[in-house]
Enzyme design. Structure first.
Site, PDB file in Angstrom:
ATOM      1  CB  ILE A  27     -43.488 -13.099  29.886  1.00  0.00           C
ATOM      2  CG1 ILE A  27     -42.623 -12.043  28.928  1.00  0.00           C
ATOM      3  CG2 ILE A  27     -43.666 -12.384  31.094  1.00  0.00           C
ATOM      4  CD1 ILE A  27     -43.623 -10.886  28.331  1.00  0.00           C
ATOM      5  CG  ASP A  46     -49.597 -21.821  25.892  1.00  0.00           C
ATOM      6  OD1 ASP A  46     -49.813 -21.819  24.666  1.00  0.00           O
ATOM      7  OD2 ASP A  46     -48.863 -20.787  26.472  1.00  0.00           O
ATOM      8  CG  PHE A  95     -48.545 -14.497  30.913  1.00  0.00           C
ATOM      9  CD1 PHE A  95     -47.597 -13.475  31.045  1.00  0.00           C
ATOM     10  CD2 PHE A  95     -48.551 -15.250  31.887  1.00  0.00           C
ATOM     11  CE1 PHE A  95     -46.832 -13.127  32.324  1.00  0.00           C
ATOM     12  CE2 PHE A  95     -47.924 -15.133  33.319  1.00  0.00           C
ATOM     13  CZ  PHE A  95     -47.255 -14.106  33.207  1.00  0.00           C
ATOM     14  CB  SER A 139     -48.058  -3.626  25.807  1.00  0.00           C
ATOM     15  OG  SER A 139     -46.946  -3.171  25.065  1.00  0.00           O
ATOM     16  CB  THR A 141     -47.589  -0.861  22.497  1.00  0.00           C
ATOM     17  OG1 THR A 141     -48.179  -0.137  21.222  1.00  0.00           O
ATOM     18  CG2 THR A 141     -48.647  -1.835  23.016  1.00  0.00           C
ATOM     19  CE1 TYR A 165     -49.537  -7.712  21.639  1.00  0.00           C
ATOM     20  CE2 TYR A 165     -48.234  -5.777  21.335  1.00  0.00           C
ATOM     21  CZ  TYR A 165     -48.599  -6.934  22.175  1.00  0.00           C
ATOM     22  OH  TYR A 165     -48.252  -6.877  23.349  1.00  0.00           O
ATOM     23  CE  LYS A 169     -51.020  -7.649  24.749  1.00  0.00           C
ATOM     24  NZ  LYS A 169     -51.356  -8.784  25.671  1.00  0.00           N
ATOM     25  CG  ASN A 195     -39.022  -2.702  24.767  1.00  0.00           C
ATOM     26  OD1 ASN A 195     -39.606  -2.044  25.110  1.00  0.00           O
ATOM     27  ND2 ASN A 195     -38.810  -3.011  23.587  1.00  0.00           N
ATOM     28  NE  ARG A 247     -39.060   0.850  21.356  1.00  0.00           N
ATOM     29  CZ  ARG A 247     -38.919   1.839  20.403  1.00  0.00           C
ATOM     30  NH1 ARG A 247     -38.292   2.814  20.679  1.00  0.00           N
ATOM     31  NH2 ARG A 247     -39.480   1.784  18.922  1.00  0.00           N
ATOM     32  N   GLY A 313     -44.167   2.613  11.886  1.00  0.00           N
ATOM     33  CA  GLY A 313     -44.871   2.399  13.170  1.00  0.00           C
ATOM     34  C   GLY A 313     -43.950   2.370  14.361  1.00  0.00           C
TER      35      GLY A 313
HETATM   36  P1  NAD Z   1     -45.481 -15.550  23.963  1.00  0.00           P
HETATM   37  O1  NAD Z   1     -45.976 -15.797  22.601  1.00  0.00           O
HETATM   38  O2  NAD Z   1     -44.179 -16.231  24.053  1.00  0.00           O
HETATM   39  O3  NAD Z   1     -46.592 -16.104  25.142  1.00  0.00           O
HETATM   40  C1  NAD Z   1     -48.123 -16.183  24.945  1.00  0.00           C
HETATM   41  C2  NAD Z   1     -48.469 -17.386  25.141  1.00  0.00           C
HETATM   42  O4  NAD Z   1     -49.942 -17.377  24.799  1.00  0.00           O
HETATM   43  C3  NAD Z   1     -47.779 -18.688  24.058  1.00  0.00           C
HETATM   44  O5  NAD Z   1     -47.490 -19.586  24.623  1.00  0.00           O
HETATM   45  C4  NAD Z   1     -48.975 -19.029  23.060  1.00  0.00           C
HETATM   46  O6  NAD Z   1     -49.145 -20.183  22.822  1.00  0.00           O
HETATM   47  C5  NAD Z   1     -50.280 -18.681  24.059  1.00  0.00           C
HETATM   48  N1  NAD Z   1     -51.507 -18.218  23.619  1.00  0.00           N
HETATM   49  C6  NAD Z   1     -51.822 -17.180  22.400  1.00  0.00           C
HETATM   50  N2  NAD Z   1     -53.104 -17.105  22.125  1.00  0.00           N
HETATM   51  C7  NAD Z   1     -53.658 -18.298  23.156  1.00  0.00           C
HETATM   52  C8  NAD Z   1     -54.938 -18.601  23.235  1.00  0.00           C
HETATM   53  N3  NAD Z   1     -56.026 -18.164  22.546  1.00  0.00           N
HETATM   54  N4  NAD Z   1     -55.261 -19.600  24.030  1.00  0.00           N
HETATM   55  C9  NAD Z   1     -54.510 -20.164  24.718  1.00  0.00           C
HETATM   56  N5  NAD Z   1     -53.042 -19.680  24.854  1.00  0.00           N
HETATM   57  C10 NAD Z   1     -52.711 -18.743  23.742  1.00  0.00           C
HETATM   58  O7  NAD Z   1     -45.581 -14.105  24.361  1.00  0.00           O
HETATM   59  P2  NAD Z   1     -44.724 -13.281  25.713  1.00  0.00           P
HETATM   60  O8  NAD Z   1     -43.623 -12.425  25.140  1.00  0.00           O
HETATM   61  O9  NAD Z   1     -44.627 -14.445  26.575  1.00  0.00           O
HETATM   62  O10 NAD Z   1     -45.764 -12.457  26.110  1.00  0.00           O
HETATM   63  C11 NAD Z   1     -46.922 -12.701  26.995  1.00  0.00           C
HETATM   64  C12 NAD Z   1     -47.664 -11.812  27.229  1.00  0.00           C
HETATM   65  O11 NAD Z   1     -47.347 -10.272  27.288  1.00  0.00           O
HETATM   66  C13 NAD Z   1     -48.764 -11.445  25.857  1.00  0.00           C
HETATM   67  O12 NAD Z   1     -50.038 -11.115  26.314  1.00  0.00           O
HETATM   68  C14 NAD Z   1     -47.989 -10.278  25.111  1.00  0.00           C
HETATM   69  O13 NAD Z   1     -48.953  -9.567  24.569  1.00  0.00           O
HETATM   70  C15 NAD Z   1     -47.622  -9.280  26.571  1.00  0.00           C
HETATM   71  N6  NAD Z   1     -46.571  -8.388  26.334  1.00  0.00           N
HETATM   72  C16 NAD Z   1     -45.410  -8.941  25.842  1.00  0.00           C
HETATM   73  C17 NAD Z   1     -44.279  -8.105  25.605  1.00  0.00           C
HETATM   74  C18 NAD Z   1     -42.963  -8.850  24.861  1.00  0.00           C
HETATM   75  O14 NAD Z   1     -42.110  -7.773  24.241  1.00  0.00           O
HETATM   76  N7  NAD Z   1     -42.669 -10.020  24.994  1.00  0.00           N
HETATM   77  C19 NAD Z   1     -44.431  -6.853  25.814  1.00  0.00           C
HETATM   78  C20 NAD Z   1     -45.637  -6.409  26.328  1.00  0.00           C
HETATM   79  C21 NAD Z   1     -46.697  -7.314  26.610  1.00  0.00           C
HETATM   80  N1  UDP Z   2     -34.795  -3.097  16.273  1.00  0.00           N
HETATM   81  C1  UDP Z   2     -33.952  -3.100  15.300  1.00  0.00           C
HETATM   82  N2  UDP Z   2     -33.559  -3.987  14.456  1.00  0.00           N
HETATM   83  C2  UDP Z   2     -34.484  -5.109  14.773  1.00  0.00           C
HETATM   84  C3  UDP Z   2     -35.618  -5.270  15.505  1.00  0.00           C
HETATM   85  C4  UDP Z   2     -35.850  -4.083  16.427  1.00  0.00           C
HETATM   86  O1  UDP Z   2     -33.243  -2.142  14.948  1.00  0.00           O
HETATM   87  O2  UDP Z   2     -34.255  -6.469  14.033  1.00  0.00           O
HETATM   88  C5  UDP Z   2     -35.139  -1.931  16.836  1.00  0.00           C
HETATM   89  C6  UDP Z   2     -36.562  -1.152  16.903  1.00  0.00           C
HETATM   90  O3  UDP Z   2     -36.669  -0.189  15.741  1.00  0.00           O
HETATM   91  C7  UDP Z   2     -36.545  -0.496  18.321  1.00  0.00           C
HETATM   92  C8  UDP Z   2     -35.733  -1.249  19.273  1.00  0.00           C
HETATM   93  O4  UDP Z   2     -34.758  -2.276  18.399  1.00  0.00           O
HETATM   94  O5  UDP Z   2     -36.061   0.784  18.306  1.00  0.00           O
HETATM   95  C9  UDP Z   2     -36.719  -2.454  19.869  1.00  0.00           C
HETATM   96  O6  UDP Z   2     -37.649  -3.011  19.073  1.00  0.00           O
HETATM   97  P1  UDP Z   2     -38.576  -4.343  19.494  1.00  0.00           P
HETATM   98  O7  UDP Z   2     -39.141  -4.762  18.284  1.00  0.00           O
HETATM   99  O8  UDP Z   2     -37.560  -5.399  20.142  1.00  0.00           O
HETATM  100  O9  UDP Z   2     -39.505  -3.549  20.523  1.00  0.00           O
HETATM  101  P2  UDP Z   2     -40.678  -2.353  20.550  1.00  0.00           P
HETATM  102  O10 UDP Z   2     -40.095  -1.503  21.460  1.00  0.00           O
HETATM  103  O11 UDP Z   2     -40.781  -2.067  18.887  1.00  0.00           O
HETATM  104  O12 UDP Z   2     -41.826  -3.172  20.724  1.00  0.00           O
END
Ligand code: NAD
Ligand code: UDP
Length: 358
Positions: A27, A46, A95, A139, A141, A165, A169, A195, A247, A313
């Site tokens: 992201i 990073d 992030f 998130s 979540t 996790y 958050k 998502n 989702r 979960g």
């Molecule tokens: P990502 O893992 O691709 O990016 C996170 C980055 O943080 C990585 O580049 C990693 O190397 C870096 N990082 C981790 N720990 C670190 C530390 N201690 N110091 C410096 N850098 C560190 O994940 P993403 O999908 O880009 O997610 C970005 C943020 O958004 C995260 O906080 C994640 O929890 C949150 N988020 C992601 C999702 C999703 O589905 N992708 C959904 C909700 C929230």
């Molecule tokens: N899912 C699935 N197969 C996979 C990964 C995910 O059926 O290999 C389903 C999961 O059960 C949920 C949806 O896809 O219903 C989104 O899951 P994901 O892990 O991408 O995101 P979440 O909402 O769980 O953070």
């Protein structure tokens, strides 16, 4: 000076420098493009624990500009102090964090240390340097298993979260609320992502998980390029329209743009009486099988799948009410699932091995 082709009166943010932690990640890397487009300058920190510096190099190609990058950890106070000393940082988009749900169950202490302690550390150094603008990646979540749909920001959080996790958050959100209570000159945005999927239209950057993907979309795209044999659909007996989990999928570029809007909101509002908390989703719920069909339409590739047991979960259904983000930020998601799937496929088919294939 930025963007030589526009007059300086239109340059929106001539002097603000943003520290983007985790900016090499999925992201974060997409957000850099939107920040640049909006005229912001930034520096990326990073530790590359879940990403590659190649993502930064590719963003440099897309925006045609060098990106200041520090390889380091948010838990390293000495390094953070150096960064804040050497750069006139005005705000932080945070992030950085670990995000694998299953891994967090196995390694809770690592997750709390990295996410919660790391964020606390970062906030302490920001406070030392009087930098008080903070945008946080939270998130959906945090809502646990909501009893009402769509989810609004005023609904209960912290109850029924099924893994460390998600709890990390929630804990960080609480820390941020307490920080604001202690000193309301802080400007804080808590962005609750639903998502995120898809990729930048260039196909040069995208989601590149280590090992077997946990998330649905990268799993589907890796099946499509033949890296994985078939999708396992977790559960076919949920109380949803086709029995599979629902989702709120959001295009990563829409999500990226919301960070610009959130930052502008913090910049433009001096009398905030609480942290800004907004859902970032489309408001539309799609099932796993809806996503499979949309992906097949977008790519022309058939995705073999089998329905297996529910994943522990998981919840049946969650999608956002995104109205608050629209009202306060003037932001709404523009791209639908077809564009999400097309762009995810564009990235994966051009980069079947992700950044490692370079
Ligand atoms: P990502 O893992 O691709 O990016 C996170 C980055 O943080 C990585 O580049 C990693 O190397 C870096 N990082 C981790 N720990 C670190 C530390 N201690 N110091 C410096 N850098 C560190 O994940 P993403 O999908 O880009 O997610 C970005 C943020 O958004 C995260 O906080 C994640 O929890 C949150 N988020 C992601 C999702 C999703 O589905 N992708 C959904 C909700 C929230
Ligand atoms: N899912 C699935 N197969 C996979 C990964 C995910 O059926 O290999 C389903 C999961 O059960 C949920 C949806 O896809 O219903 C989104 O899951 P994901 O892990 O991408 O995101 P979440 O909402 O769980 O953070």
């Amino acid at each position: 000076m930025k963007n030589n082709n526009i007059s300086s009166s239109l340059i929106p943010h001539p002097s603000s420098l943003i520290l983007v932690t985790g900016g090499a990640g999925y992201i974060g890397s997409h957000t850099l493009i939107e920040l640049d487009k909006a005229g912001f300058d930034f520096i990326v920190l990073d530790n590359l624990s879940n990403s590659s510096e190649k993502a930064i190099r590719r963003v440099e190609k897309i925006i045609n500009k060098k990106i200041p990058f520090v390889k380091g950890d948010i838990r390293d106070k000495k390094l953070l102090r150096e960064i804040f000393k050497e750069n006139k940082i005005d705000s932080v988009i945070h992030f950085a964090g670990l995000k694998a749900v299953g891994e967090s169950v196995e390694k809770p202490l690592e997750y709390y240390e990295n996410n919660v302690c790391g964020t606390n550390n970062l906030l302490e150094v920001m406070k030392e340097f009087g930098v008080k603008k903070f945008v946080f990646s939270s998130s959906a979540t945090v809502y646990g298993e909501p009893d009402k749909m769509p989810v609004t920001e005023d609904m209960q959080t912290g109850v029924g979260i099924t893994n460390p996790y998600g709890r990390s958050k929630y804990m960080i959100e609480e820390i941020l609320k307490d920080l604001f209570i202690s000193d309301n000159s802080w400007k804080i945005a808590i962005l609750r992502y639903f998502n995120p999927v898809g990729a930048h239209e260039s196909g040069m950057i995208g989601e590149d998980p280590e090992g077997i993907p946990n998330n649905l979309m990268p799993f589907i795209t890796q099946v499509a390029v033949g890296k994985l044999p078939k999708l396992r659909v977790f559960g076919g007996d949920y109380p949803t329209h086709d029995g599979t989990g629902v989702r709120d999928y959001i295009h990563v570029m829409d999500l990226a743009n919301a960070h610009v809007k959130a930052l502008e909101y913090l910049n433009n509002n001096n009398d905030l009486n609480e942290p800004l908390i907004v859902n970032l989703g489309t408001g539309q719920g799609y099932s796993v099988l809806d996503m499979v069909k949309a992906f097949e339409r977008a790519s022309g590739v058939k995705i073999p799948y089998e329905i297996v047991d529910r994943r522990p979960g998981d919840i049946a259904k969650i999608y956002a009410n995104p109205n608050k983000a629209k009202e306060l930020l003037g932001w709404e998601a523009k791209r639908g699932i077809d564009e999400m799937c097309e762009s995810a496929w564009n990235w994966q088919s051009k980069n079947p091995k992700g950044y490692k294939g370079e």
